[in-house]
Design a protein around this motif. Structure first.
Motif, PDB file in Angstrom:
ATOM      1  N   VAL A 176       9.554  45.692  -6.821  1.00  0.00           N
ATOM      2  CA  VAL A 176       9.552  46.994  -6.151  1.00  0.00           C
ATOM      3  C   VAL A 176       9.233  46.804  -4.676  1.00  0.00           C
ATOM      4  CG1 VAL A 176       8.496  49.268  -6.056  1.00  0.00           C
ATOM      5  CG2 VAL A 176       8.819  48.146  -8.271  1.00  0.00           C
ATOM      6  N   GLN A 177      10.111  47.311  -3.841  1.00  0.00           N
ATOM      7  CA  GLN A 177       9.896  47.202  -2.401  1.00  0.00           C
ATOM      8  C   GLN A 177       9.576  48.565  -1.801  1.00  0.00           C
ATOM      9  OE1 GLN A 177      13.621  44.282  -1.886  1.00  0.00           O
ATOM     10  NE2 GLN A 177      12.416  44.489   0.003  1.00  0.00           N
ATOM     11  N   SER A 178       8.753  48.521  -0.780  1.00  0.00           N
ATOM     12  CA  SER A 178       8.454  49.752  -0.059  1.00  0.00           C
ATOM     13  C   SER A 178       8.214  49.440   1.413  1.00  0.00           C
ATOM     14  CB  SER A 178       7.216  50.443  -0.657  1.00  0.00           C
ATOM     15  OG  SER A 178       6.082  49.622  -0.509  1.00  0.00           O
ATOM     16  N   PRO A 179       8.514  50.370   2.305  1.00  0.00           N
ATOM     17  CA  PRO A 179       9.259  51.591   2.002  1.00  0.00           C
ATOM     18  C   PRO A 179      10.732  51.275   1.746  1.00  0.00           C
ATOM     19  CG  PRO A 179       8.990  51.356   4.366  1.00  0.00           C
ATOM     20  CD  PRO A 179       8.250  50.197   3.738  1.00  0.00           C
ATOM     21  N   LEU A 180      11.491  52.241   1.284  1.00  0.00           N
ATOM     22  CA  LEU A 180      12.917  52.023   1.067  1.00  0.00           C
ATOM     23  C   LEU A 180      13.670  52.019   2.386  1.00  0.00           C
ATOM     24  CD1 LEU A 180      13.669  54.060  -2.176  1.00  0.00           C
ATOM     25  CD2 LEU A 180      13.371  51.596  -1.907  1.00  0.00           C
ATOM     26  N   SER A 181      13.155  52.793   3.348  1.00  0.00           N
ATOM     27  CA  SER A 181      13.767  52.746   4.670  1.00  0.00           C
ATOM     28  C   SER A 181      12.718  52.999   5.728  1.00  0.00           C
ATOM     29  CB  SER A 181      14.917  53.741   4.788  1.00  0.00           C
ATOM     30  OG  SER A 181      14.430  55.052   4.726  1.00  0.00           O
TER      31      SER A 181
ATOM     32  N   ASN B  85       6.760  45.681   2.251  1.00  0.00           N
ATOM     33  CA  ASN B  85       5.987  45.340   1.066  1.00  0.00           C
ATOM     34  C   ASN B  85       6.868  45.030  -0.130  1.00  0.00           C
ATOM     35  OD1 ASN B  85       3.274  46.181   2.199  1.00  0.00           O
ATOM     36  ND2 ASN B  85       4.416  48.085   2.392  1.00  0.00           N
ATOM     37  N   CYS B  86       6.363  44.143  -0.969  1.00  0.00           N
ATOM     38  CA  CYS B  86       7.081  43.785  -2.191  1.00  0.00           C
ATOM     39  C   CYS B  86       6.053  43.523  -3.284  1.00  0.00           C
ATOM     40  CB  CYS B  86       7.929  42.547  -1.950  1.00  0.00           C
ATOM     41  SG  CYS B  86       8.763  41.930  -3.425  1.00  0.00           S
TER      42      CYS B  86
ATOM     43  N   THR C  24      14.485  47.067   1.655  1.00  0.00           N
ATOM     44  CA  THR C  24      13.991  48.004   2.670  1.00  0.00           C
ATOM     45  C   THR C  24      14.998  48.013   3.806  1.00  0.00           C
ATOM     46  OG1 THR C  24      11.636  47.697   2.207  1.00  0.00           O
ATOM     47  CG2 THR C  24      12.221  48.451   4.419  1.00  0.00           C
TER      48      THR C  24
END
Lengths: 112, 115
Positions: free
Chosen positions: B5-10, B22-23, B109
């Motif tokens: 899961v990565q954040s943020p997406l954009s 982040n991952c 991201t």
């Protein structure tokens, strides 16, 4: 700098036809992979290959798919009877001693 | 089920800003975590991390892995418009039990750097 190459860059085929996607991995690499990325979605693992045999394959890699290393340089992915949902970007990757994976530029497959 | 899961997406920033991507992951038989930059087509390899707490650096990019908390960050300092891309986090794991791992990717991201 050595790189993974793939041909063709774009392949258009009709549903039900067979396609072969070709890859030339980095020359001293031993580990080979195919991934695909449907437009707007995640990159997904298909299959890994080492020592002339499949090491792992995902649920996507069903009987319609096969891989081959016909000579010392090429690594191919064959889809026997293409479906509309096979339309995607297909990436070949190769890996060296430390398992880092380098990706080729991809083949965009469009099934009509 | 294995997931990354990565954040943020954009993310939209201005040139010169510093960004942190982040991952986080939950996978079977973790082997390594890799960061890639995807511009138009193929993911381009950035880093591979296998050990906790050891920072890897390449120019303005750096990354670190925390295997206890199951996450990694990618930092980009003094961002430039050429950094605009999708940054992919991938974890090498062996969910099917084979001897050769495969990469499980996050959604990425999307970083946009404005002049």
């Amino acid at each position: 700098e050595p790189e993974v190459t793939q041909t063709p860059s774009h392949q258009v085929t009709q549903m039900g036809q067979e396609v072969i996607l070709r890859c030339v991995p980095i020359s001293n690499h031993l580990y080979f992979y195919w991934y695909r990325q449907i437009l707007g979605q995640k990159v997904e693992f298909l299959v890994s290959f080492y020592n002339n045999e499949i090491s792992e394959k995902s649920e996507i890699f069903d009987d319609q798919f096969s891989v081959e290393r016909p000579d010392g340089s090429n690594f191919t992915l064959k889809i026997r009877s293409t479906k509309l949902e096979d339309s995607a970007m297909y990436f070949c990757a190769s890996g060296g001693t430390f398992y880092e994976q380098y990706f080729g530029p991809g083949t965009r497959l469009t099934v009509t | 089920e294995d997931k990354v899961v990565q954040s943020p997406l954009s993310l939209v920033v201005h040139e010169g800003d510093t960004v942190t991507l982040n991952c986080s992951y939950e996978v079977t038989n973790f082997r390594s975590l890799l960061w890639y930059k995807q511009e138009k087509k193929a993911p381009t390899f950035l880093f591979m991390l296998t050990s906790s707490g050891i920072e890897k650096k390449s120019g303005r990019l750096s990354s670190i892995l925390d295997k206890k908390e199951l996450f990694s960050i990618l930092n980009i300092t003094a961002t430039q418009t050429g950094d605009s891309a999708i940054y992919l986090c991938a974890v090498e794991a062996s969910p099917y039990g084979g001897s050769q791992g495969n990469l499980i990717f996050g959604k990425g991201t999307k970083l946009s750097v404005k002049p």
